[in-house]
Design a protein around this motif. Sequence first.
Motif, PDB file in Angstrom:
ATOM      1  N   VAL A  39       0.850  -1.183   0.000  1.00 19.16           N
ATOM      2  CA  VAL A  39       0.000   0.000   0.000  1.00 19.16           C
ATOM      3  C   VAL A  39       0.890   1.239   0.000  1.00 19.16           C
ATOM      4  O   VAL A  39       1.968   1.246   0.604  1.00 19.16           O
ATOM      5  CB  VAL A  39      -0.942   0.008   1.230  1.00 19.16           C
ATOM      6  CG1 VAL A  39      -0.166   0.007   2.536  1.00 19.16           C
ATOM      7  CG2 VAL A  39      -1.909   1.174   1.168  1.00 19.16           C
ATOM      8  N   THR A  49      -3.189   0.211  -3.744  1.00 14.16           N
ATOM      9  CA  THR A  49      -2.715  -1.081  -3.257  1.00 14.16           C
ATOM     10  C   THR A  49      -2.336  -1.974  -4.435  1.00 14.16           C
ATOM     11  O   THR A  49      -2.713  -1.726  -5.576  1.00 14.16           O
ATOM     12  CB  THR A  49      -3.775  -1.801  -2.405  1.00 14.16           C
ATOM     13  OG1 THR A  49      -4.887  -2.152  -3.239  1.00 14.16           O
ATOM     14  CG2 THR A  49      -4.251  -0.920  -1.260  1.00 14.16           C
ATOM     15  N   PRO A 103      -1.324  -8.571  -2.529  1.00 19.09           N
ATOM     16  CA  PRO A 103      -0.584  -8.869  -1.291  1.00 19.09           C
ATOM     17  C   PRO A 103       0.121 -10.219  -1.375  1.00 19.09           C
ATOM     18  O   PRO A 103      -0.211 -11.052  -2.224  1.00 19.09           O
ATOM     19  CB  PRO A 103      -1.698  -8.896  -0.242  1.00 19.09           C
ATOM     20  CG  PRO A 103      -2.893  -9.370  -0.997  1.00 19.09           C
ATOM     21  CD  PRO A 103      -2.760  -8.804  -2.389  1.00 19.09           C
ATOM     22  N   ARG A 154      -6.079  -8.505   1.625  1.00 20.68           N
ATOM     23  CA  ARG A 154      -6.313  -7.074   1.420  1.00 20.68           C
ATOM     24  C   ARG A 154      -7.776  -6.826   1.112  1.00 20.68           C
ATOM     25  O   ARG A 154      -8.404  -7.568   0.362  1.00 20.68           O
ATOM     26  CB  ARG A 154      -5.447  -6.586   0.263  1.00 20.68           C
ATOM     27  CG  ARG A 154      -5.785  -5.192  -0.264  1.00 20.68           C
ATOM     28  CD  ARG A 154      -5.202  -4.989  -1.650  1.00 20.68           C
ATOM     29  NE  ARG A 154      -5.701  -5.987  -2.597  1.00 20.68           N
ATOM     30  CZ  ARG A 154      -5.347  -6.033  -3.884  1.00 20.68           C
ATOM     31  NH1 ARG A 154      -4.492  -5.168  -4.368  1.00 20.68           N
ATOM     32  NH2 ARG A 154      -5.855  -6.962  -4.678  1.00 20.68           N
ATOM     33  N   VAL A 167      -8.629   1.173   3.625  1.00 17.08           N
ATOM     34  CA  VAL A 167      -8.241  -0.201   3.288  1.00 17.08           C
ATOM     35  C   VAL A 167      -7.991  -0.985   4.573  1.00 17.08           C
ATOM     36  O   VAL A 167      -7.776  -0.404   5.643  1.00 17.08           O
ATOM     37  CB  VAL A 167      -6.973  -0.242   2.398  1.00 17.08           C
ATOM     38  CG1 VAL A 167      -7.231   0.411   1.056  1.00 17.08           C
ATOM     39  CG2 VAL A 167      -5.800   0.438   3.108  1.00 17.08           C
TER      40      VAL A 167
END
Length: 208
Positions: free
Chosen positions: A71, A129, A132, A138, A170
Amino acid sequence: MIILPDSSREIIVDGKQSRGGYFEEFPPEYAGGIGKEGLHALRDFVDKGGTLITLANASDVIYGEEFNLPVRNALASPSATAGRAATSTSDFNIPGSLLRVYLDTNHPVAAGMPHEIAAFVDSPIAFQTSAPPPDTQRSVIAWYPDDAKDILVSGYAHGAERLQRKAAAVAFTRGKGKIVMFGFRVQHRAQTEGTFQLLFNAIFWGAM
């Protein structure tokens, strides 16, 4: 559970601003920030099952290598370290306005809220973002409209097109813990009652 208020990384970690502005010196027993040791302790707290909630500029803490999450602040200048230095006001300036934000009401942090809210925004923060790693989940909880013309609800906004399709809040789950990042102050001066529930829900989610 730990909630970090709207403060810069410098103030949270070092206890003072590193550049510009007036900053009053505190008595020695109250001076200083959490330091690198504190950042590592926050990371360990999350990994062991704790919940960390950041409000507005406190998200600076998450961008660092200590958390290593996918992020960044999409409004930061390209040369900024870890994406923390904000862009200039000539490119983006929302000094305190109500902006339209859409919510994923299926996520526990936005549960029971309408799909569309007005958020009080006064800082150049919008999250971008990426995918992940396998041990991290996420969620985009809140985001701005696709068209800049739909973003401003009330007030002044210069450069609103830079918010298009960007995230306003987020969440990540990693290890046994959770991190919730709000790009605006959901509790601003106890006046923004329309977004209070996001904070209360985040606290409740952390205890689930």
